[in-house]
Enzyme design. Sequence first.
Site, PDB file in Angstrom:
ATOM      1  CE1 TYR A 185      -4.304   0.435  -0.375  1.00 58.36           C
ATOM      2  CE2 TYR A 185      -4.367  -1.510   1.028  1.00 58.36           C
ATOM      3  CZ  TYR A 185      -4.985  -0.648   0.135  1.00 58.36           C
ATOM      4  OH  TYR A 185      -6.276  -0.863  -0.225  1.00 58.36           O
ATOM      5  CD  GLU A 188      -4.809   5.001   0.612  1.00 51.60           C
ATOM      6  OE1 GLU A 188      -4.945   5.843   1.500  1.00 51.60           O
ATOM      7  OE2 GLU A 188      -5.670   4.146   0.356  1.00 51.60           O
ATOM      8  CG  ASP A 193      -7.213  10.628 -24.333  1.00 52.55           C
ATOM      9  OD1 ASP A 193      -6.208   9.902 -24.426  1.00 52.55           O
ATOM     10  OD2 ASP A 193      -8.350  10.203 -24.039  1.00 52.55           O
ATOM     11  NE  ARG A 199      -5.928  -3.921 -20.259  1.00 51.92           N
ATOM     12  CZ  ARG A 199      -6.411  -3.622 -21.469  1.00 51.92           C
ATOM     13  NH1 ARG A 199      -7.307  -2.667 -21.617  1.00 51.92           N
ATOM     14  NH2 ARG A 199      -6.014  -4.286 -22.528  1.00 51.92           N
ATOM     15  CE  LYS A 201      -6.273   2.695 -26.009  1.00 51.54           C
ATOM     16  NZ  LYS A 201      -6.417   3.345 -24.712  1.00 51.54           N
ATOM     17  CB  THR A 258      -3.917   4.209 -22.057  1.00 50.68           C
ATOM     18  OG1 THR A 258      -3.885   4.312 -23.480  1.00 50.68           O
ATOM     19  CG2 THR A 258      -5.287   4.552 -21.538  1.00 50.68           C
TER      20      THR A 258
HETATM   21  N1  DSN Z   1     -11.250   1.452 -25.378  1.00 51.38           N
HETATM   22  C1  DSN Z   1     -10.184   2.218 -25.957  1.00 51.38           C
HETATM   23  C2  DSN Z   1     -10.165   2.114 -27.434  1.00 51.38           C
HETATM   24  O1  DSN Z   1     -10.398   1.019 -27.901  1.00 51.38           O
HETATM   25  O2  DSN Z   1      -9.912   3.069 -28.127  1.00 51.38           O
HETATM   26  C3  DSN Z   1     -10.204   3.590 -25.492  1.00 51.38           C
HETATM   27  O3  DSN Z   1     -10.477   3.586 -24.129  1.00 51.38           O
END
Ligand code: DSN
Length: 441
Positions: free
Chosen positions: A53, A55, A201, A236, A230, A227
């Site tokens: 933990y 925090e 984003d 993730r 990708k 994120t």
């Molecule tokens: N779910 C993602 C996508 O496929 O673009 C974005 O959050």
Amino acid sequence: MTYEELKKQDPEIYEIIQKESQRQRLGLEMIPSENYASSAVLEALGSILTDKYAEGYPGKRYYGGNVHIDEVERLAQKRAKAVFGADGYHVNVQPLSGSPANLAVYFALLERGDTIMSLKLDHGGHLTHGSPVNFSGKNYNFVYYPLDPKTEMLDYDVIEKLVIEHKPKIILTGYTAYPRTIDFERIATIASHAGAISMADVSHISGLIVGGAHQSPFPAIDIVTTTTHKTLRGPRAAMIFCREKYKEQIDKAVFPGMQGGPHENTIAAVAVALAEAGKSEFRDYVRQIVKNAQALAETLTAEGLKLVSGGTDNHLMLIDLRPFTAGSGVFVDKALEEVGISTNKTTVPNDPMPPYYPSGIRLGTPALTSRGMKEKEMQEIGKMIARIAKEFGPIELPQEKEKRAAALKEFTRQMTHTAIIKEIKAQVEELAVRFPVPGID
Ligand code: DSN
């Protein structure tokens, strides 16, 4: 990974992981937001750091024993700033995924009901960019800019006009289904003239940015969320970069505003992925993603399919099935899944159909490029996809909403037995098994 202990302790979960590994080996992963994390990333993710933990933030935790956890988090921050070239920015590496990262930014910088401007959702915006069913759309006043109806690309003059008219506090760029380059500098200039905060984003294209295959949002844009799983090929999770002046607000919004204990095993895995992305091979990798996307787009177009905006500059493309019939995305998506090609059905600009029964297919090349596929394979795959789209794209969805689910069920029952499905499924497997899957093979 060998999963030896898991096999002994929990054969049920072990078996499911084996089946999923086999599905990944025999299939072609073409959902543009998916990718394969390396074995090193997976090892950090599965490490004992999950037990702690923490925090708070490095140097200021609410729990004892965080001396090494602080090292992990500081290293992730240092690597994030270095690989993105984000000098003069603070980075928060604790968001659990992309949606909480975006919501934390709104929570940090806006009051409920404040205005944000973003791309229309059926034109490529994300759920957290103001969907009426999402926290974002329910709590803030989203106003939208469209894509140009002819080119299906961003029209910065129109965005500027709408910004002057609506005076948003935040102008949001960066999308979930936009196949073209984004001019971050132009968006930042529009925002700064209007006294607004610019936000990008870049979840989909962050790997391309790091590898030099897309214009960087740094140093033009004020707030950048991404994120990490990708094109960046990490676990993730997500990160928020902000100019130093927003540091306190952003950190407070993430913790204690929206989250409790950060997932430090995931943050360690993010750090590993960032180190991998800093290597010169990663530049070659992202350039190949783009070359593969272009080869795929050219093949699909040559086969007679219509792509939104006519092609791609990045890792993804959208097939517009309306020349066959509106709403057939659900049939083509199902048929592609049956042959082992994973894509996702999607709305296309000004789609007359709803998101569950849309008129498009979104697909991309990051995961296949991670397996080592090149232009030649993209041409083969493009021809397979085109055959499926031409075969099943003309199937009409019932007008009556209550009949659609049954129609899809009946379609699936019949489609799986057709000769074309059996033939292409065999071709997919024959191609897929020649390319190892990172993290599995
Ligand atoms: N779910 C993602 C996508 O496929 O673009 C974005 O959050």
